[in-house]
Write an enzyme that holds these catalytic residues in place. Structure first.
Site, mmCIF file in Angstrom:
data_model
loop_
_atom_site.group_PDB
_atom_site.id
_atom_site.type_symbol
_atom_site.label_atom_id
_atom_site.label_comp_id
_atom_site.label_asym_id
_atom_site.label_seq_id
_atom_site.Cartn_x
_atom_site.Cartn_y
_atom_site.Cartn_z
ATOM 1 N N SER A 1 -28.235 101.118 -20.964
ATOM 2 C CA SER A 1 -29.407 101.695 -20.303
ATOM 3 C C SER A 1 -29.070 103.100 -19.825
ATOM 4 O O SER A 1 -27.908 103.400 -19.516
ATOM 5 C CB SER A 1 -29.826 100.840 -19.098
ATOM 6 O OG SER A 1 -30.802 101.509 -18.312
ATOM 7 N N ASN B 1 -28.662 91.898 -26.652
ATOM 8 C CA ASN B 1 -29.846 92.444 -25.992
ATOM 9 C C ASN B 1 -30.206 91.703 -24.704
ATOM 10 O O ASN B 1 -30.736 92.309 -23.773
ATOM 11 C CB ASN B 1 -31.040 92.382 -26.954
ATOM 12 C CG ASN B 1 -32.350 92.654 -26.260
ATOM 13 O OD1 ASN B 1 -32.657 93.777 -25.886
ATOM 14 N ND2 ASN B 1 -33.143 91.593 -26.063
ATOM 15 N N SER C 1 -23.997 97.225 -13.797
ATOM 16 C CA SER C 1 -23.797 96.261 -14.889
ATOM 17 C C SER C 1 -23.937 96.935 -16.246
ATOM 18 O O SER C 1 -23.199 96.639 -17.187
ATOM 19 C CB SER C 1 -24.766 95.082 -14.771
ATOM 20 O OG SER C 1 -26.090 95.426 -15.154
ATOM 21 N N LYS C 2 -24.872 97.881 -16.352
ATOM 22 C CA LYS C 2 -25.050 98.589 -17.612
ATOM 23 C C LYS C 2 -23.954 99.639 -17.819
ATOM 24 O O LYS C 2 -23.590 99.966 -18.951
ATOM 25 C CB LYS C 2 -26.438 99.221 -17.671
ATOM 26 C CG LYS C 2 -27.556 98.191 -17.844
ATOM 27 C CD LYS C 2 -27.358 97.352 -19.085
ATOM 28 C CE LYS C 2 -28.516 96.406 -19.356
ATOM 29 N NZ LYS C 2 -28.362 95.626 -20.607
ATOM 30 N N TYR D 1 -27.974 96.776 -11.084
ATOM 31 C CA TYR D 1 -28.309 96.867 -12.505
ATOM 32 C C TYR D 1 -27.575 98.029 -13.177
ATOM 33 O O TYR D 1 -26.995 97.864 -14.252
ATOM 34 C CB TYR D 1 -29.819 97.032 -12.665
ATOM 35 C CG TYR D 1 -30.279 97.143 -14.104
ATOM 36 C CD1 TYR D 1 -30.205 96.047 -14.956
ATOM 37 C CD2 TYR D 1 -30.780 98.340 -14.599
ATOM 38 C CE1 TYR D 1 -30.621 96.139 -16.272
ATOM 39 C CE2 TYR D 1 -31.205 98.444 -15.920
ATOM 40 C CZ TYR D 1 -31.117 97.342 -16.754
ATOM 41 O OH TYR D 1 -31.529 97.444 -18.063
ATOM 42 N N ILE E 1 -38.840 102.566 -21.212
ATOM 43 C CA ILE E 1 -39.488 101.992 -22.389
ATOM 44 C C ILE E 1 -40.730 101.221 -21.953
ATOM 45 O O ILE E 1 -40.683 100.436 -20.993
ATOM 46 C CB ILE E 1 -38.524 101.050 -23.149
ATOM 47 C CG1 ILE E 1 -37.216 101.783 -23.492
ATOM 48 C CG2 ILE E 1 -39.204 100.512 -24.398
ATOM 49 C CD1 ILE E 1 -37.377 102.989 -24.392
#
Length: 251
Positions: free
Chosen positions: A143, A91, A159-160, A156, A189
């Site tokens: 994500s 996580n 990377s996800k 980001y 979220i």
């Protein structure tokens, strides 16, 4: 019998936010939970309270996931103490929003070190231990941005996206050892981080929320429920899957 009864689990980045809620859910579901973060913070107090409330073992274990030696030492501590590791939830991650033209090499290196390279390290080290005891599972936190992309989040999102590709490849490679590898891809979220972003970019975020088919923001509990299921024996024939927890926003 509880969903994760008798399971031994490690959850990284469990000091707060989604990781903390995942750890709480695992404890409620009967697992022995090792909770990782960089610093101890309030983890000892929280872990003791969580352990007492759920009548399970909850143990803080602090190490830097970008430090391979520290990671190996922590995993060996868990393995020697418990005799096995059944599940690792990857996580821990960092996020930074930079538009093209503003993305620096330093930012990319830092983000990939935490979000990608440490994940591969964890898969390599923990899978060897799982193989000794007949298998186990990983649940990686990806994500929605890694699935559909997002303006201003090239670093980001990429990377996800790598997390998703790693999940699928590792699932195929580790299946003969009875090790399952899945990922959860959350949408928007409502976390502390979300509140900070909303203050700065409320109009843009409202536009994204309006496109969520289920008509509401996701919660950390929504993510935790999905992770707990994928870690359980009820998902024993599921591997290489990317489970979207996004209110039907990615299709």
């Amino acid at each position: 019998m509880k969903l994760l009864e008798n399971k031994i689990a490690l959850i990284t980045g469990a000091g707060r936010g989604i990781g903390r809620v995942i750890a709480e859910q695992f404890a409620q579901d009967g697992a022995t939970v090792y909770v990782n973060d960089l610093q101890i913070g309030d983890m000892e107090e929280w872990a003791a309270d969580c352990s007492a409330r759920n009548k399970v073992k909850v143990v803080p274990i602090c190490f830097d996931i970008t430090d391979s030696s520290a990671m190996k030492s922590a995993l060996m501590t868990i393995y020697k103490t418990e005799g096995r590791i059944d599940c690792v939830v990857n996580n821990a991650a960092i996020i930074a929003n930079q538009k093209l033209g503003m993305v620096t090499k330093d930012l990319l290196e830092k983000m990939y070190s935490v979000n990608v390279f440490s994940l591969i390290d964890m898969l390599q080290i923990a899978s060897r231990l799982m193989t000794r005891t007949g298998g186990g599972c990983f649940v990686n936190i990806a994500s929605i941005t890694g699935v559909v992309g997002s303006p201003g989040q090239v670093a980001y999102s990429s990377s996800k996206g790598a997390v998703i590709a790693i999940t699928k490849s590792a699932a195929k490679e580790l299946s003969p050892q009875q090790i399952r590898v899945n990922a959860v891809a959350p949408g928007i979220i409502k976390t502390e981080r979300f509140e900070e972003l909303y203050e700065a970019n409320g109009d843009k975020i409202d536009n994204r929320i309006s496109r969520i088919a289920l008509g509401r923001l996701g919660t950390p509990q929504d993510v935790a429920n999905a992770v707990s299921f994928l870690a359980s024996d009820r998902a024993s024939y599921i591997s290489g899957h990317i489970l979207g927890v996004d209110g039907c926003a990615s299709i």
